[in-house]
Design an enzyme around this catalytic site. Structure first.
Site, PDB file in Angstrom:
ATOM      1  N   LYS A 160     -28.838  33.779 -52.142  1.00 36.98           N
ATOM      2  CA  LYS A 160     -28.102  33.026 -53.153  1.00 36.98           C
ATOM      3  C   LYS A 160     -26.608  33.343 -53.108  1.00 36.98           C
ATOM      4  O   LYS A 160     -25.781  32.487 -53.384  1.00 36.98           O
ATOM      5  CB  LYS A 160     -28.647  33.360 -54.542  1.00 36.98           C
ATOM      6  CG  LYS A 160     -29.954  32.664 -54.835  1.00 36.98           C
ATOM      7  CD  LYS A 160     -30.168  32.653 -56.327  1.00 36.98           C
ATOM      8  CE  LYS A 160     -31.608  32.961 -56.649  1.00 36.98           C
ATOM      9  NZ  LYS A 160     -31.786  33.322 -58.044  1.00 36.98           N
TER      10      LYS A 160
ATOM     11  N   ARG B  18     -41.676  36.526 -47.731  1.00 36.45           N
ATOM     12  CA  ARG B  18     -40.775  35.429 -48.094  1.00 36.45           C
ATOM     13  C   ARG B  18     -40.621  34.460 -46.922  1.00 36.45           C
ATOM     14  O   ARG B  18     -40.901  34.807 -45.778  1.00 36.45           O
ATOM     15  CB  ARG B  18     -39.420  35.968 -48.513  1.00 36.45           C
ATOM     16  CG  ARG B  18     -38.657  36.704 -47.412  1.00 36.45           C
ATOM     17  CD  ARG B  18     -37.213  36.980 -47.819  1.00 36.45           C
ATOM     18  NE  ARG B  18     -37.104  37.574 -49.134  1.00 36.45           N
ATOM     19  CZ  ARG B  18     -36.416  37.015 -50.144  1.00 36.45           C
ATOM     20  NH1 ARG B  18     -35.781  35.884 -49.982  1.00 36.45           N
ATOM     21  NH2 ARG B  18     -36.342  37.610 -51.299  1.00 36.45           N
TER      22      ARG B  18
ATOM     23  N   GLU C 165     -34.169  33.753 -61.436  1.00 37.57           N
ATOM     24  CA  GLU C 165     -32.999  34.163 -62.204  1.00 37.57           C
ATOM     25  C   GLU C 165     -32.027  32.984 -62.163  1.00 37.57           C
ATOM     26  O   GLU C 165     -31.747  32.460 -61.087  1.00 37.57           O
ATOM     27  CB  GLU C 165     -32.356  35.401 -61.556  1.00 37.57           C
ATOM     28  CG  GLU C 165     -31.261  35.949 -62.431  1.00 37.57           C
ATOM     29  CD  GLU C 165     -30.503  37.122 -61.831  1.00 37.57           C
ATOM     30  OE1 GLU C 165     -30.972  37.699 -60.830  1.00 37.57           O
ATOM     31  OE2 GLU C 165     -29.436  37.429 -62.379  1.00 37.57           O
TER      32      GLU C 165
HETATM   33  P1  ATP Z   1     -31.832  37.265 -56.202  1.00 39.13           P
HETATM   34  O1  ATP Z   1     -31.233  38.061 -55.120  1.00 39.13           O
HETATM   35  O2  ATP Z   1     -30.835  36.580 -57.062  1.00 39.13           O
HETATM   36  O3  ATP Z   1     -32.928  37.959 -56.965  1.00 39.13           O
HETATM   37  P2  ATP Z   1     -33.971  35.597 -55.269  1.00 39.13           P
HETATM   38  O4  ATP Z   1     -33.918  34.675 -54.104  1.00 39.13           O
HETATM   39  O5  ATP Z   1     -34.963  36.691 -55.312  1.00 39.13           O
HETATM   40  O6  ATP Z   1     -32.501  36.101 -55.406  1.00 39.13           O
HETATM   41  P3  ATP Z   1     -35.010  34.735 -57.784  1.00 39.13           P
HETATM   42  O7  ATP Z   1     -34.426  33.754 -58.716  1.00 39.13           O
HETATM   43  O8  ATP Z   1     -35.193  36.112 -58.269  1.00 39.13           O
HETATM   44  O9  ATP Z   1     -34.110  34.703 -56.521  1.00 39.13           O
HETATM   45  O10 ATP Z   1     -36.363  34.163 -57.181  1.00 39.13           O
HETATM   46  C1  ATP Z   1     -37.372  33.591 -57.944  1.00 39.13           C
HETATM   47  C2  ATP Z   1     -38.678  33.733 -57.233  1.00 39.13           C
HETATM   48  O11 ATP Z   1     -38.623  33.116 -55.964  1.00 39.13           O
HETATM   49  C3  ATP Z   1     -39.025  35.183 -57.002  1.00 39.13           C
HETATM   50  O12 ATP Z   1     -40.362  35.372 -57.383  1.00 39.13           O
HETATM   51  C4  ATP Z   1     -38.817  35.390 -55.539  1.00 39.13           C
HETATM   52  O13 ATP Z   1     -39.707  36.323 -55.027  1.00 39.13           O
HETATM   53  C5  ATP Z   1     -39.092  34.009 -54.962  1.00 39.13           C
HETATM   54  N1  ATP Z   1     -38.337  33.793 -53.730  1.00 39.13           N
HETATM   55  C6  ATP Z   1     -37.012  33.893 -53.550  1.00 39.13           C
HETATM   56  N2  ATP Z   1     -36.666  33.681 -52.265  1.00 39.13           N
HETATM   57  C7  ATP Z   1     -37.823  33.423 -51.599  1.00 39.13           C
HETATM   58  C8  ATP Z   1     -38.141  33.116 -50.237  1.00 39.13           C
HETATM   59  N3  ATP Z   1     -37.196  33.027 -49.295  1.00 39.13           N
HETATM   60  N4  ATP Z   1     -39.440  32.906 -49.934  1.00 39.13           N
HETATM   61  C9  ATP Z   1     -40.395  32.975 -50.872  1.00 39.13           C
HETATM   62  N5  ATP Z   1     -40.156  33.264 -52.160  1.00 39.13           N
HETATM   63  C10 ATP Z   1     -38.891  33.484 -52.535  1.00 39.13           C
END
Ligand code: ATP
Ligand code: MG
Length: 557
Positions: free
Chosen positions: A269, A259, A32
């Site tokens: 974020k 994660r 996002e």
């Molecule tokens: P938000 O709370 O804004 O959704 P987010 O960290 O999930 O935060 P996204 O932009 O939705 O952010 O993440 C993009 C991709 O990265 C998603 O598929 C998410 O699962 C993955 N991702 C985010 N944080 C991690 C992490 N700490 N480890 C592994 N994958 C991650």
């Protein structure tokens, strides 16, 4: 592929391909655009792009831009930059969920027509009240049994902007008593009179994540939709939407993995945004942040980050990875690739009293003992040098092999010198160290084979460049700063000494150092020129990593 199927997702795909050898693996990375990417995202990027690569498939970059309030094109641009810098290239054009809004709207109409979705007038508060909880079934909304026609009409009017934010929502009609809370008539659309960074004010209804995500995947022909574990109990909903709609082109398989959590850092974020907007750090690319752009500015090579993502593996259980492992990968990479140079961080003068006044010699130095192809360079030597203050002691034990009166020491790539004493100011602070050199030892070799125990680094005072040196340490003092159960906010756990600025003297070849490329300052640490602030008038270097792991020590304190 066999020997590289190190993770369970690759294993799953591999066994699937046995019965469907012609299946083309299609993955996606779906950020996002509401912040900069961090090292956790790198794990997801390496997994998704890595799978596509190992199975000769494709990986899309898709912006999941369904929430206009927090999104911005600045983030879109930085994310594309970061993915490319990490060494990956997405398949075809960049995709945007917002390009699918019309298609999603039509699918919502399909669900309404099937009697599987309805417009609800309950307020947000009432909706969560009605939802019940884990031990209590939910209650059906009084608007749940509206006719298809009424729902179609209201939904069209929601889109047309007839209602205010929060006045109505579109919900899936599933089961208010489901033990899975996600199936208790989840929201599909909300009203948001808000300008979107791409669609402007075309839309005032925006799809919810759970509704939108599977549709986006299906539109792109994604075969494996890989997400983090929190979405495990959203999977029945992901599947329900795709099964209930007849006209979706395919039904991707959602697969969850754990994660990445890293010690001594935050990865949410929201928290990263707060650190930036409240100026606890300099910007999104502050070298102390776990953002990709911060690590990059700090001098971490992309290959080291990919190596780290490979080593941590992919599992189904949550855990915290030690930051020491990331640093280990960086050190291991830089030990092989970084050019060696000399710089002095706490300078004191060393005067070679018997060296001719005004003479400069160019001495040959090896650029990287780990890689002969990196060749050699010439470094200037003259009568006055800078050395580390700590490399001289007036009095020292027999075990001290650096400069002390009467002792011979090798100046790296220079000469063997014998310390003769020092000068001090009125406060007793040493202002100059004195020595004599042996002209027969050019290059640091002893013609008679006598053993010299200590070797120190130096730079020629007349030729050295001044540089601002930024020493970074962990941004947080606590291993899990995000755990606020002790009543302290993560902001209270910021390390006041996370950034120390000193002035150093560095060898002249570093005038042309490329930003973000780390050098090993011999005996000290790895440093790189700062991409934002270093100029030819004022050199600024960031400490990328120390030469050895300092965490073991820190944690014992
Ligand atoms: P938000 O709370 O804004 O959704 P987010 O960290 O999930 O935060 P996204 O932009 O939705 O952010 O993440 C993009 C991709 O990265 C998603 O598929 C998410 O699962 C993955 N991702 C985010 N944080 C991690 C992490 N700490 N480890 C592994 N994958 C991650
Ligand atoms: Mg997310």
């Amino acid at each position: 592929m066999s020997e590289s199927s190190v993770n369970f997702v690759a294993g799953l795909i591999e066994s699937e391909l046995v019965s469907k050898p012609n299946k083309i693996v299609q993955t996606r990375f779906p950020p996002e655009p509401n912040g900069y990417l961090h090292i956790g995202h790198a794990k997801s990027i390496c997994l998704n792009f890595g799978l596509a690569k190992s199975f000769d498939g494709h990986c899309n970059l898709r912006f999941d831009d369904t929430n206009p309030t927090k999104e911005d094109t600045e983030y879109v641009d930085s994310i594309m930059d970061d993915v490319r810098w990490l060494g990956w290239q997405w398949h075809g054009e960049v995709r945007f969920a917002s390009d699918y809004f019309e298609q999603m709207y039509n699918w919502a109409v399909e669900l309404i027509t099937k009697g599987k979705a309805y417009v609800d007038d309950l307020t947000g508060e009432e909706i969560s009240e009605y939802r019940g909880n884990l031990t209590q079934a939910g209650k059906e909304s009084p608007y749940r049994d509206r006719s298809v026609d009424e729902n179609l009409d209201l939904f069209a009017r929601m889109r047309a902007g007839e209602f205010k934010n929060g006045e109505k929502v579109l919900r899936a009609k599933i089961d208010m008593a489901s033990p899975n809370m996600n199936l208790r008539d989840p929201l599909m659309y909300r009203i948001l009179h808000e300008k979107h960074h791409r669609t402007g004010s075309t839309w005032c209804i925006y799809p919810m994540y759970d509704w939108a995500h599977g549709l986006e995947d299906a539109i792109e022909g994604v075969t494996h939709s890989i997400c983090t574990l929190e979405f495990e109990n959203h999977r029945p909903l992901y599947d329900w939407f795709l099964d209930t709609l007849e006209s979706v082109p395919c039904h991707p398989q959602q697969i969850e993995f754990a994660r990445l959590n890293l010690g001594y850092t935050v990865m949410s974020k929201r928290k990263l945004l707060q650190l930036v907007t409240e100026h606890h750090v300099d910007n999104w690319n502050d070298p102390r942040l776990p953002t990709i752009s911060g690590l990059r500015r700090r001098g971490y090579p992309a290959t080291a980050i990919r190596d780290f993502c490979e080593r941590i593996g992919v599992t189904k259980y949550n855990s915290t990875t030690e930051i020491a492992l990331l640093e280990h990968c960086v050190r291991e990479n830089l030990n092989k690739s970084a050019l060696r140079v000399m710089g002095v961080l706490d300078p004191v003068k060393l005067v070679v009293t018997n060296y001719p006044d005004g003479l400069t010699e160019e001495l040959e130095a090896i650029n990287n003992p780990e890689n002969p192809d990196d060749g050699t360079r010439l470094i200037p030597f003259s009568k006055e040098l800078w050395i580390e203050r700590d490399d001289f002691r007036e009095e020292a034990s027999r075990k001290y092999h650096r400069l002390k009166p009467g002792q011979e020491v090798r100046l790296r790539y220079g000469y063997i010198v014998t310390c003769t004493g020092c000068l001090k100011d009125d406060d007793g602070i040493i202002t100059e160290v004195h020595c004599t050199y042996d002209p027969e030892t050019k290059g640091g070799h002893t013609p008679d084979g006598r053993r010299i125990k200590g070797t120190i680094h130096w730079v020629s005072a007349a030729h050295a460049l001044d540089a601002e040196i930024r020493l970074y340490d962990s941004l947080f003092t606590d291993e899990d700063p995000a755990d606020e159960s002790d009543g302290r906010s993560f902001l209270d756990k910021i390390n006041p000494e996370s950034k120390t600025i000193i002035m150093g003297k560095i060898e002249p070849s570093l005038a042309s150092a490329q930003a973000e490329t780390a050098y090993q300052f011999e005996r000290l640490a790895y440093f790189c020129a700062d991409s934002e602030d270093s100029t030819s008038e004022k050199l600024v270097f960031n400490r990328t990593a120390t030469l050895r792991d300092s965490w073991a020590k820190t944690q014992k304190k």
